[in-house]
Design a protein around this motif. Structure first.
Motif, PDB file in Angstrom:
ATOM      1  N   ALA A  29      43.029  36.892  52.302  1.00 33.42           N
ATOM      2  CA  ALA A  29      42.599  35.932  51.278  1.00 33.42           C
ATOM      3  C   ALA A  29      41.365  36.461  50.558  1.00 33.42           C
ATOM      4  O   ALA A  29      40.419  36.926  51.201  1.00 33.42           O
ATOM      5  CB  ALA A  29      42.301  34.581  51.910  1.00 33.42           C
ATOM      6  N   HIS A  30      41.366  36.391  49.225  1.00 30.54           N
ATOM      7  CA  HIS A  30      40.246  36.852  48.403  1.00 30.54           C
ATOM      8  C   HIS A  30      39.623  35.721  47.580  1.00 30.54           C
ATOM      9  O   HIS A  30      38.620  35.943  46.910  1.00 30.54           O
ATOM     10  CB  HIS A  30      40.718  37.968  47.462  1.00 30.54           C
ATOM     11  CG  HIS A  30      41.224  39.183  48.178  1.00 30.54           C
ATOM     12  ND1 HIS A  30      40.409  40.218  48.584  1.00 30.54           N
ATOM     13  CD2 HIS A  30      42.480  39.522  48.578  1.00 30.54           C
ATOM     14  CE1 HIS A  30      41.132  41.138  49.195  1.00 30.54           C
ATOM     15  NE2 HIS A  30      42.393  40.747  49.203  1.00 30.54           N
ATOM     16  N   HIS A  31      40.214  34.568  47.631  1.00 29.67           N
ATOM     17  CA  HIS A  31      39.743  33.400  46.879  1.00 29.67           C
ATOM     18  C   HIS A  31      40.439  32.186  47.466  1.00 29.67           C
ATOM     19  O   HIS A  31      41.553  32.329  47.992  1.00 29.67           O
ATOM     20  CB  HIS A  31      40.098  33.572  45.393  1.00 29.67           C
ATOM     21  CG  HIS A  31      39.353  32.678  44.455  1.00 29.67           C
ATOM     22  ND1 HIS A  31      39.831  31.441  44.071  1.00 29.67           N
ATOM     23  CD2 HIS A  31      38.160  32.827  43.824  1.00 29.67           C
ATOM     24  CE1 HIS A  31      38.965  30.885  43.242  1.00 29.67           C
ATOM     25  NE2 HIS A  31      37.947  31.701  43.070  1.00 29.67           N
ATOM     26  N   PRO A  32      39.833  31.002  47.472  1.00 30.52           N
ATOM     27  CA  PRO A  32      38.521  30.633  46.911  1.00 30.52           C
ATOM     28  C   PRO A  32      37.368  31.030  47.826  1.00 30.52           C
ATOM     29  O   PRO A  32      37.570  31.296  49.016  1.00 30.52           O
ATOM     30  CB  PRO A  32      38.634  29.114  46.802  1.00 30.52           C
ATOM     31  CG  PRO A  32      39.533  28.740  47.945  1.00 30.52           C
ATOM     32  CD  PRO A  32      40.540  29.844  48.044  1.00 30.52           C
ATOM     33  N   GLY A  66      37.457  33.700  37.511  1.00 32.44           N
ATOM     34  CA  GLY A  66      37.771  33.870  38.924  1.00 32.44           C
ATOM     35  C   GLY A  66      38.190  35.294  39.244  1.00 32.44           C
ATOM     36  O   GLY A  66      37.856  35.825  40.315  1.00 32.44           O
ATOM     37  N   GLU A  67      38.926  35.923  38.336  1.00 25.71           N
ATOM     38  CA  GLU A  67      39.326  37.317  38.547  1.00 25.71           C
ATOM     39  C   GLU A  67      38.105  38.228  38.641  1.00 25.71           C
ATOM     40  O   GLU A  67      38.058  39.143  39.468  1.00 25.71           O
ATOM     41  CB  GLU A  67      40.241  37.766  37.415  1.00 25.71           C
ATOM     42  CG  GLU A  67      41.606  37.083  37.429  1.00 25.71           C
ATOM     43  CD  GLU A  67      42.452  37.422  36.223  1.00 25.71           C
ATOM     44  OE1 GLU A  67      43.637  37.050  36.209  1.00 25.71           O
ATOM     45  OE2 GLU A  67      41.927  38.060  35.278  1.00 25.71           O
ATOM     46  N   ARG A  68      37.119  37.977  37.796  1.00 31.51           N
ATOM     47  CA  ARG A  68      35.896  38.789  37.859  1.00 31.51           C
ATOM     48  C   ARG A  68      35.143  38.543  39.163  1.00 31.51           C
ATOM     49  O   ARG A  68      34.481  39.442  39.692  1.00 31.51           O
ATOM     50  CB  ARG A  68      35.014  38.504  36.646  1.00 31.51           C
ATOM     51  CG  ARG A  68      35.600  39.027  35.333  1.00 31.51           C
ATOM     52  CD  ARG A  68      34.600  38.946  34.203  1.00 31.51           C
ATOM     53  NE  ARG A  68      34.330  37.574  33.799  1.00 31.51           N
ATOM     54  CZ  ARG A  68      35.013  36.924  32.853  1.00 31.51           C
ATOM     55  NH1 ARG A  68      36.016  37.525  32.221  1.00 31.51           N
ATOM     56  NH2 ARG A  68      34.692  35.686  32.533  1.00 31.51           N
ATOM     57  N   THR A  69      35.266  37.330  39.702  1.00 33.61           N
ATOM     58  CA  THR A  69      34.615  37.018  40.975  1.00 33.61           C
ATOM     59  C   THR A  69      35.222  37.813  42.126  1.00 33.61           C
ATOM     60  O   THR A  69      34.495  38.367  42.962  1.00 33.61           O
ATOM     61  CB  THR A  69      34.723  35.512  41.282  1.00 33.61           C
ATOM     62  OG1 THR A  69      34.038  34.781  40.257  1.00 33.61           O
ATOM     63  CG2 THR A  69      34.095  35.180  42.619  1.00 33.61           C
ATOM     64  N   ILE A  70      36.539  37.880  42.192  1.00 33.32           N
ATOM     65  CA  ILE A  70      37.166  38.597  43.304  1.00 33.32           C
ATOM     66  C   ILE A  70      36.941  40.103  43.205  1.00 33.32           C
ATOM     67  O   ILE A  70      37.048  40.814  44.207  1.00 33.32           O
ATOM     68  CB  ILE A  70      38.670  38.275  43.431  1.00 33.32           C
ATOM     69  CG1 ILE A  70      39.458  38.799  42.224  1.00 33.32           C
ATOM     70  CG2 ILE A  70      38.889  36.787  43.611  1.00 33.32           C
ATOM     71  CD1 ILE A  70      40.960  38.633  42.366  1.00 33.32           C
ATOM     72  N   LEU A  71      36.612  40.597  42.012  1.00 32.47           N
ATOM     73  CA  LEU A  71      36.324  42.020  41.856  1.00 32.47           C
ATOM     74  C   LEU A  71      35.026  42.429  42.530  1.00 32.47           C
ATOM     75  O   LEU A  71      34.761  43.624  42.711  1.00 32.47           O
ATOM     76  CB  LEU A  71      36.271  42.392  40.368  1.00 32.47           C
ATOM     77  CG  LEU A  71      37.621  42.482  39.639  1.00 32.47           C
ATOM     78  CD1 LEU A  71      37.407  42.778  38.163  1.00 32.47           C
ATOM     79  CD2 LEU A  71      38.514  43.535  40.274  1.00 32.47           C
ATOM     80  N   LYS A  72      34.218  41.443  42.915  1.00 39.63           N
ATOM     81  CA  LYS A  72      32.973  41.767  43.620  1.00 39.63           C
ATOM     82  C   LYS A  72      33.243  42.330  45.009  1.00 39.63           C
ATOM     83  O   LYS A  72      32.355  42.905  45.631  1.00 39.63           O
ATOM     84  CB  LYS A  72      32.099  40.518  43.715  1.00 39.63           C
ATOM     85  CG  LYS A  72      31.602  40.023  42.360  1.00 39.63           C
ATOM     86  CD  LYS A  72      30.779  38.745  42.497  1.00 39.63           C
ATOM     87  CE  LYS A  72      30.324  38.248  41.132  1.00 39.63           C
ATOM     88  NZ  LYS A  72      29.548  36.978  41.244  1.00 39.63           N
TER      89      LYS A  72
END
Length: 327
Positions: free
Chosen positions: A195-198, A231-237
């Motif tokens: 899981a990468h999000h939320p 949200g996509e930019r968040t998971i790229l962290k």
């Protein structure tokens, strides 16, 4: 596999070579009396082989099921691997006057359930629900009524969703509901779903979408639910995030599929799950332009229908679509 299907055995689709073998065996039994034992023995061996191949398949498969304007993917691991569904599809309804109401059979009866029968699946190890929208989880009640499911996984905070609770409570064999958030893993029969999000509990909105990756045969797959660009930019962290095949977010809507996501992951293929001639215009021209700029090819259920990845024991992995099979 509705109520009337309970107790039946889902043997799966009959391969052409098996059908030919059974036909020859039948002819031997009918016309070649001295060798009837050979015909009977061949028929028994072929039927036993079919049952074994359906129970313990030799290939890994990922099916992106054509559920119209919605999402549903099936993961079938080789041998005793996992049988997992990611979203169920479902019909989005709009307010109508009484005279406009129509009664339709649940979509799951002619899209998801036939695919499960095709693969000889009689129970599912898990169902992952990305978020609360009807086109992603609307057919969960029908699925749980038709086939046993061990566990249902949802994003953190979504276990309190009333529709989810009602579907689970009404199931003949209620599954265990488990919440996930970024950083957690689920190991199912040797296959790991990450899981990468939320990142925090939510209510099951698009912005709360459960995002998953899994290594299947030689490819890493990424499912984005209806996650937006922020949200996509968040998971790229997460520097460990990687994917060669991306099930694009929100059916290819312009609100998803950020340039940064494609630049960072450099996927080999994008999958778009959308309905033919849908009212939303998915996939959006802007999204297709972004894919072209990044040099990422795509397949869409709106154009190709059913899309399936096959990872064989030897040789190259490959893809099938409904368009291929119809030729």
């Amino acid at each position: 596999m509705g109520e009337s299907d309970r107790g039946r055995i889902a043997s799966g689709a009959l391969p052409g070579w098996v059908f030919a073998g059974l036909l020859i065996s039948t002819l031997v039994l009918a016309f070649d009396r001295p060798h009837w034992r050979w015909g009977l023995g061949a028929g028994v061996v072929l039927l036993g082989g079919v049952c074994c191949l359906r129970a313990w398949p030799l290939t890994d498969r990922v099916a992106f099921i054509d559920v119209g304007q919605g999402d549903s993917s099936l993961v079938v691991g080789r041998g005793n691997g996992p049988r997992v569904l990611i979203d169920t599809g479902g019909r989005v309804t709009f307010p109508r006057a009484a005279w406009q109401e129509r009664h339709y059979a649940p979509g799951i009866t002619f899209n998801v359930l036939p695919v499960l029968r095709y693969h000889g699946i009689q129970r599912l190890d898990a169902v992952f629900i990305s978020h609360q929208d009807a086109d992603h989880m609307g057919d969960l009640p029908g699925l749980l009524a038709a086939i046993p499911v061990r566990r249902v996984y949802v994003g953190a905070g979504m276990a309190a969703n009333e529709r989810l609770q009602r579907a689970v409570a009404q199931a003949p064999q209620p599954p265990i509901v488990t919440e996930l958030q970024a950083g957690q893993q689920v190991r199912i029969r040797g296959m790991t779903f990450q899981a990468h999000h939320p990142h925090r509990p939510g209510t099951g909105t698009n912005e709360d979408s459960l995002v998953l990756t899994a290594q299947i045969h030689r490819r890493r797959f990424l499912w984005l639910g209806d996650l937006d660009k922020a949200g996509e930019r968040t998971i790229l962290k997460n520097p460990a995030l990687a994917a060669e095949v991306i099930k694009l977010g929100h059916h290819g809507a312009a609100t998803s599929t950020d340039h940064a996501l494609l630049a960072a992951l450099q996927p080999r293929l994008g999958i778009i799950s959308a309905g033919r001639n849908n009212r939303y215009g998915h996939p959006a021209p802007a999204t297709l332009h972004t894919l072209r700029q990044a040099g990422v090819p795509w397949l869409s259920t709106a154009e190709m229908g059913y899309i399936e990845y096959i990872g064989p024991l030897w040789g190259h992995d490959y893809w099938h679509t409904a368009m291929d099979w119809s030729k």
